[in-house]
Scaffold this motif. Structure first.
Motif, PDB file in Angstrom:
ATOM      1  N   PRO A 256      33.125  -5.815  43.427  1.00  0.00           N
ATOM      2  CA  PRO A 256      34.082  -5.069  43.399  1.00  0.00           C
ATOM      3  C   PRO A 256      34.244  -3.798  43.983  1.00  0.00           C
ATOM      4  CG  PRO A 256      32.936  -4.787  41.342  1.00  0.00           C
ATOM      5  CD  PRO A 256      32.160  -5.705  41.993  1.00  0.00           C
ATOM      6  N   ARG A 257      35.524  -3.246  44.647  1.00  0.00           N
ATOM      7  CA  ARG A 257      35.305  -2.100  45.349  1.00  0.00           C
ATOM      8  C   ARG A 257      35.481  -0.970  44.373  1.00  0.00           C
ATOM      9  NH1 ARG A 257      39.540  -2.846  50.037  1.00  0.00           N
ATOM     10  NH2 ARG A 257      37.863  -4.592  50.553  1.00  0.00           N
ATOM     11  N   ARG A 258      34.417  -0.138  44.696  1.00  0.00           N
ATOM     12  CA  ARG A 258      34.475   1.149  43.822  1.00  0.00           C
ATOM     13  C   ARG A 258      34.302   2.532  44.403  1.00  0.00           C
ATOM     14  NH1 ARG A 258      29.728  -2.065  41.501  1.00  0.00           N
ATOM     15  NH2 ARG A 258      30.439  -3.192  39.722  1.00  0.00           N
ATOM     16  N   ALA A 259      35.227   3.416  44.163  1.00  0.00           N
ATOM     17  CA  ALA A 259      34.947   4.831  44.501  1.00  0.00           C
ATOM     18  C   ALA A 259      33.562   5.327  44.550  1.00  0.00           C
ATOM     19  CB  ALA A 259      36.034   5.732  43.899  1.00  0.00           C
ATOM     20  N   PRO A 260      33.247   6.044  45.544  1.00  0.00           N
ATOM     21  CA  PRO A 260      31.886   6.619  45.659  1.00  0.00           C
ATOM     22  C   PRO A 260      31.673   7.751  44.522  1.00  0.00           C
ATOM     23  CG  PRO A 260      33.013   6.783  47.925  1.00  0.00           C
ATOM     24  CD  PRO A 260      33.972   6.383  46.563  1.00  0.00           C
ATOM     25  N   ALA A 261      30.482   7.515  43.962  1.00  0.00           N
ATOM     26  CA  ALA A 261      30.110   8.290  42.842  1.00  0.00           C
ATOM     27  C   ALA A 261      30.169   9.930  43.334  1.00  0.00           C
ATOM     28  CB  ALA A 261      28.618   7.761  42.156  1.00  0.00           C
ATOM     29  N   THR A 262      30.713  10.624  42.378  1.00  0.00           N
ATOM     30  CA  THR A 262      30.633  11.871  42.616  1.00  0.00           C
ATOM     31  C   THR A 262      29.431  12.625  41.879  1.00  0.00           C
ATOM     32  OG1 THR A 262      32.310  12.435  40.934  1.00  0.00           O
ATOM     33  CG2 THR A 262      33.024  12.242  43.245  1.00  0.00           C
ATOM     34  N   PRO A 263      28.964  13.725  42.324  1.00  0.00           N
ATOM     35  CA  PRO A 263      27.758  14.443  41.837  1.00  0.00           C
ATOM     36  C   PRO A 263      28.388  15.165  40.311  1.00  0.00           C
ATOM     37  CG  PRO A 263      28.397  15.550  43.590  1.00  0.00           C
ATOM     38  CD  PRO A 263      28.980  14.438  43.730  1.00  0.00           C
ATOM     39  N   PRO A 264      27.501  15.301  39.178  1.00  0.00           N
ATOM     40  CA  PRO A 264      27.968  15.900  38.074  1.00  0.00           C
ATOM     41  C   PRO A 264      28.397  17.123  38.393  1.00  0.00           C
ATOM     42  CG  PRO A 264      25.928  15.373  37.903  1.00  0.00           C
ATOM     43  CD  PRO A 264      26.191  14.813  39.106  1.00  0.00           C
ATOM     44  N   THR A 265      29.397  17.890  37.856  1.00  0.00           N
ATOM     45  CA  THR A 265      29.712  19.427  37.927  1.00  0.00           C
ATOM     46  C   THR A 265      29.235  20.127  36.499  1.00  0.00           C
ATOM     47  OG1 THR A 265      32.147  19.028  37.117  1.00  0.00           O
ATOM     48  CG2 THR A 265      31.452  18.909  39.435  1.00  0.00           C
ATOM     49  N   GLU A 266      28.948  21.443  36.570  1.00  0.00           N
ATOM     50  CA  GLU A 266      28.515  22.139  35.411  1.00  0.00           C
ATOM     51  C   GLU A 266      29.846  22.123  34.633  1.00  0.00           C
ATOM     52  OE1 GLU A 266      25.364  25.763  35.057  1.00  0.00           O
ATOM     53  OE2 GLU A 266      27.164  26.033  36.285  1.00  0.00           O
ATOM     54  N   SER A 267      29.568  22.183  33.349  1.00  0.00           N
ATOM     55  CA  SER A 267      30.601  22.055  32.167  1.00  0.00           C
ATOM     56  C   SER A 267      30.916  23.600  31.968  1.00  0.00           C
ATOM     57  CB  SER A 267      30.175  21.417  31.042  1.00  0.00           C
ATOM     58  OG  SER A 267      29.234  22.205  30.351  1.00  0.00           O
ATOM     59  N   PRO A 268      32.023  23.892  31.779  1.00  0.00           N
ATOM     60  CA  PRO A 268      32.552  25.379  31.493  1.00  0.00           C
ATOM     61  C   PRO A 268      31.661  25.840  30.338  1.00  0.00           C
ATOM     62  CG  PRO A 268      34.596  23.876  31.780  1.00  0.00           C
ATOM     63  CD  PRO A 268      33.344  22.920  31.855  1.00  0.00           C
ATOM     64  N   ARG A 269      31.197  25.066  29.388  1.00  0.00           N
ATOM     65  CA  ARG A 269      30.708  25.580  28.304  1.00  0.00           C
ATOM     66  C   ARG A 269      29.290  26.188  28.748  1.00  0.00           C
ATOM     67  NH1 ARG A 269      29.507  25.867  22.881  1.00  0.00           N
ATOM     68  NH2 ARG A 269      27.141  25.263  22.094  1.00  0.00           N
ATOM     69  N   ARG A 270      28.606  25.407  29.519  1.00  0.00           N
ATOM     70  CA  ARG A 270      27.293  25.695  30.006  1.00  0.00           C
ATOM     71  C   ARG A 270      27.178  26.671  31.004  1.00  0.00           C
ATOM     72  NH1 ARG A 270      21.980  25.958  29.656  1.00  0.00           N
ATOM     73  NH2 ARG A 270      20.764  25.900  31.310  1.00  0.00           N
ATOM     74  N   ALA A 271      28.315  26.844  31.925  1.00  0.00           N
ATOM     75  CA  ALA A 271      28.626  28.036  32.633  1.00  0.00           C
ATOM     76  C   ALA A 271      28.492  29.286  31.884  1.00  0.00           C
ATOM     77  CB  ALA A 271      29.800  27.849  33.339  1.00  0.00           C
ATOM     78  N   ALA A 272      29.222  29.150  30.464  1.00  0.00           N
ATOM     79  CA  ALA A 272      29.270  30.318  29.967  1.00  0.00           C
ATOM     80  C   ALA A 272      28.218  30.979  29.376  1.00  0.00           C
ATOM     81  CB  ALA A 272      30.357  30.015  28.684  1.00  0.00           C
ATOM     82  N   THR A 273      27.495  29.916  28.655  1.00  0.00           N
ATOM     83  CA  THR A 273      26.225  30.365  28.030  1.00  0.00           C
ATOM     84  C   THR A 273      25.065  30.685  29.101  1.00  0.00           C
ATOM     85  OG1 THR A 273      25.019  28.139  28.560  1.00  0.00           O
ATOM     86  CG2 THR A 273      26.412  28.451  26.458  1.00  0.00           C
TER      87      THR A 273
END
Length: 294
Positions: A256-273
């Motif tokens: 199946p043709r799949r879109a390239p995986a994107t790296p995970p981004t930091e969640s807003p909750r983690r950024a706040a802490t």
């Protein structure tokens, strides 16, 4: 080399509850070849196999086994001519694996060939690697183990036609390959094998011919490379695919043709802490440290 058709379907149509399941389907399968029936869910693959086995009546069309109309064969004769592996095995009583495999010899009772029963049963058990649980009740086995025991049963039946409905569905990677290898070996020994498959790469690797079904109709019938084209598969499965070549065998591999995986981004909750706040001393400290000290 494939010869005269072992089975022939001409213009088969099936209606169930007012719904058209198959429409004017025709195909042949000859001794010495593996024919894979493929297509999306609900395409009519299993219904077509049921038509060939005689379990599903046709609204129109004809089915022949070895040149004779299917209706002219008795059940006992059919038991000696073709073996059927369904998606779900119908054995619910606590028969052992060996007893289930012995059931495959039933059509030959009272004939000179029943003298071979013990040898054939043992060979079928060994070929499907079911020896280590041969004495266990079938209901106690995993789905994959039951599937292998059921395969051993139809191999023990020793017919010239094998009809297999999704035989790899419950199996791990190695046993999927084993089942298709056995099917191909039986064809090379002169049997006719018709198998319903969902894995298109397995079909490409082991089938001599592929019949692609969609909406109850045959869309394509031919060699794997002729049938498994990206445009045709995208239209039938409603999904863009890439067809590449296996680096060793050269057979088609369908992905199946799949879109390239994107790296995970930091969640807003983690950024706040992890944000810093001023302390009483005038230095900054992480907010998470503040939570620990309060």
């Amino acid at each position: 080399m494939a010869g005269e058709a072992a089975l022939r379907v001409r213009g088969a149509s099936v209606e169930i509850g007012g719904a058209r399941i198959l429409s004017d389907v025709s195909f042949d399968a000859a001794p010495g070849e593996v024919v894979a029936l493929i297509g999306p869910n609900g395409a009519g693959k299993s219904t077509l196999l049921s038509v060939v086995t005689g379990d599903q009546a046709v609204t129109a069309g004809t089915i022949e086994i070895a040149g004779r109309p299917l209706a002219d064969w008795s059940l006992r004769e059919l038991g000696r001519r073709r073996a059927v592996l369904l998606q779900q095995n119908g054995v619910f009583f606590p028969f052992t694996v060996r007893e289930v495999v012995e059931m495959g010899r039933a059509p030959w009772q009272g004939t000179p060939r029943d003298a071979d029963d013990d040898r054939v049963v043992e060979e079928s058990i060994a070929l499907t690697e079911t020896t280590r649980f041969r004495d266990r009740p079938l209901p106690s086995l995993s789905g994959g183990e039951r599937a292998r025991a059921s395969l051993a049963r139809i191999l023990a039946q020793e017919t010239g036609i094998l009809l297999l409905d999704e035989p790899t569905a419950a199996l791990d990677l190695r046993h999927q390959e084993d089942v298709l290898r056995i099917a191909r070996d039986r064809a090379r020994a002169g049997d006719c094998v018709v198998v319903v498959l969902h894995d298109l790469s397995l079909a490409a690797a082991y089938a001599d011919r592929i019949v692609l079904i969609s909406g109850g109709r045959v869309v394509a019938d031919g060699a794997p490379d002729a049938v498994l084209t990206p445009d045709r598969l995208a239209a039938v499965y409603e999904l863009d695919v890439d067809v590449i070549r296996h680096p060793v065998t050269g057979t088609a591999v369908v992905l199946p043709r799949r879109a390239p995986a994107t790296p995970p981004t930091e969640s807003p909750r983690r950024a706040a802490t992890t944000a810093t706040i001023p302390s009483d001393s005038g230095d900054s400290m992480p907010a998470s440290t503040l939570e620990e000290t309060t």
